[in-house]
Design a protein around this motif. Sequence first.
Motif, mmCIF file in Angstrom:
data_model
loop_
_atom_site.group_PDB
_atom_site.id
_atom_site.type_symbol
_atom_site.label_atom_id
_atom_site.label_comp_id
_atom_site.label_asym_id
_atom_site.label_seq_id
_atom_site.Cartn_x
_atom_site.Cartn_y
_atom_site.Cartn_z
ATOM 1 N N TYR A 10 80.588 95.269 -24.358
ATOM 2 C CA TYR A 10 80.085 95.195 -22.999
ATOM 3 C C TYR A 10 79.526 93.800 -22.689
ATOM 4 N N SER A 11 79.505 93.497 -21.389
ATOM 5 C CA SER A 11 79.026 92.174 -20.965
ATOM 6 C C SER A 11 77.857 92.249 -19.988
ATOM 7 N N TRP A 12 77.540 93.456 -19.498
ATOM 8 C CA TRP A 12 76.422 93.610 -18.561
ATOM 9 C C TRP A 12 75.696 94.908 -18.852
ATOM 10 N N TRP A 13 74.357 94.827 -18.751
ATOM 11 C CA TRP A 13 73.509 95.991 -18.955
ATOM 12 C C TRP A 13 72.489 96.051 -17.831
ATOM 13 N N SER A 14 72.334 97.223 -17.252
ATOM 14 C CA SER A 14 71.346 97.394 -16.197
ATOM 15 C C SER A 14 69.951 97.089 -16.736
ATOM 16 N N ASN A 15 69.097 96.586 -15.856
ATOM 17 C CA ASN A 15 67.694 96.366 -16.233
ATOM 18 C C ASN A 15 66.882 97.647 -16.182
ATOM 19 N N ARG A 47 97.969 81.246 -25.944
ATOM 20 C CA ARG A 47 97.228 80.127 -26.540
ATOM 21 C C ARG A 47 95.844 80.550 -27.043
ATOM 22 N N VAL A 48 95.459 81.799 -26.910
ATOM 23 C CA VAL A 48 94.109 82.239 -27.284
ATOM 24 C C VAL A 48 93.950 82.203 -28.801
ATOM 25 N N THR A 49 92.888 81.540 -29.255
ATOM 26 C CA THR A 49 92.615 81.491 -30.694
ATOM 27 C C THR A 49 91.286 82.156 -31.067
ATOM 28 N N GLY A 50 90.507 82.524 -30.064
ATOM 29 C CA GLY A 50 89.228 83.186 -30.351
ATOM 30 C C GLY A 50 88.619 83.730 -29.081
ATOM 31 N N TYR A 51 87.781 84.760 -29.220
ATOM 32 C CA TYR A 51 87.148 85.394 -28.067
ATOM 33 C C TYR A 51 85.869 86.074 -28.530
ATOM 34 N N SER A 52 84.829 85.993 -27.702
ATOM 35 C CA SER A 52 83.587 86.679 -28.050
ATOM 36 C C SER A 52 82.738 86.894 -26.806
ATOM 37 N N ILE A 53 81.919 87.935 -26.850
ATOM 38 C CA ILE A 53 80.874 88.165 -25.862
ATOM 39 C C ILE A 53 79.553 87.964 -26.593
ATOM 40 N N PRO A 104 77.324 85.764 -21.881
ATOM 41 C CA PRO A 104 78.435 84.833 -21.788
ATOM 42 C C PRO A 104 79.707 85.401 -22.439
ATOM 43 N N VAL A 105 80.832 85.161 -21.789
ATOM 44 C CA VAL A 105 82.133 85.566 -22.313
ATOM 45 C C VAL A 105 82.896 84.294 -22.643
ATOM 46 N N ILE A 106 83.284 84.138 -23.903
ATOM 47 C CA ILE A 106 83.834 82.882 -24.396
ATOM 48 C C ILE A 106 85.225 83.107 -24.975
ATOM 49 N N ALA A 107 86.139 82.186 -24.669
ATOM 50 C CA ALA A 107 87.441 82.200 -25.321
ATOM 51 C C ALA A 107 87.869 80.780 -25.634
#
Length: 282
Positions: free
Chosen positions: A222-227, A252-258, A273-276
């Motif tokens: 998940y990338s978002w959580w309610s307060n 071309r994707v070599t990596g991905y993470s939240i 943050p969502v990173i690739a």
Amino acid sequence: MSRTVRIASVNVNGIRAAARKGMNSWLENAGVDILTLQEVRGTAEHLAAALPGWHIHEDEALQKGRAGVAIASHEAPSMVRKDLGGDDFDSKGRWIEADFSIEGEHLTVVSAYVYTGEDGTPKQDAKYAFLDAMTERMPQLASDGSLALITGDLNVGHRELDIKNWRGNLKKAGFLRRERAYFDSFLAAEGEHITRIDESAGVGLGWTDVGRTFHGDVDGPYSWWSNRGQAFDTNTGWRIDYHLASAPLAARVTGYSIVRAPSWDTRWSDHAPVIADYSFGV
């Protein structure tokens, strides 16, 4: 010569608050080359103060303190566009495109902030209009094998795997069948005729959900959580922040993470943050 470019997207829930709470400490060690931001809720001056030394292009919302998108990068883009849809459509503060030249290759990066919506209200009509405009723009971005990436808070959980409490949200904006049907079209093979989740007919646009492809059929991440309540502590979240890549870029994707914060009190936004990582010059 090949090169890996790290692209991160995050809804900062206010750039001034994010900077005050620790965004820059994270950035110092994140190795990000291009940073896309949503819900900036500030001006160009606020962004410059929060991100010194970056090339920053923003699109402010017409209403102060609302929405706002930006793209920050270490290398300046060659062109920036801020319009989505026709003259009768207002995308202010919700869509910005930037073109980059990387190892002799052309890349377009989008920072998008889709309306939250509210079923049965004009807010939901605005959300559908925005998704319609995206549907029209996406084939243009991906034409002729282009390298293109749409990032941001798209405010739709596409599949049941994308929302912890999906059964309780079937009739709520963010998980309505009609909203999810757009993503069925976005992600189906280009030109494929499909029956979407709302039983409407659709045609695939051929884009790739990098996060789902990378992680497979697992809950979240998940990338978002309610307060509200203890949603973060119990990981009762939503995956609504995306990297949607055109087919050539998806290869071309070599990596991905939240990047989920270690604890509730160490977060600098209610989104992660969502990173690739993408390879160029290959």
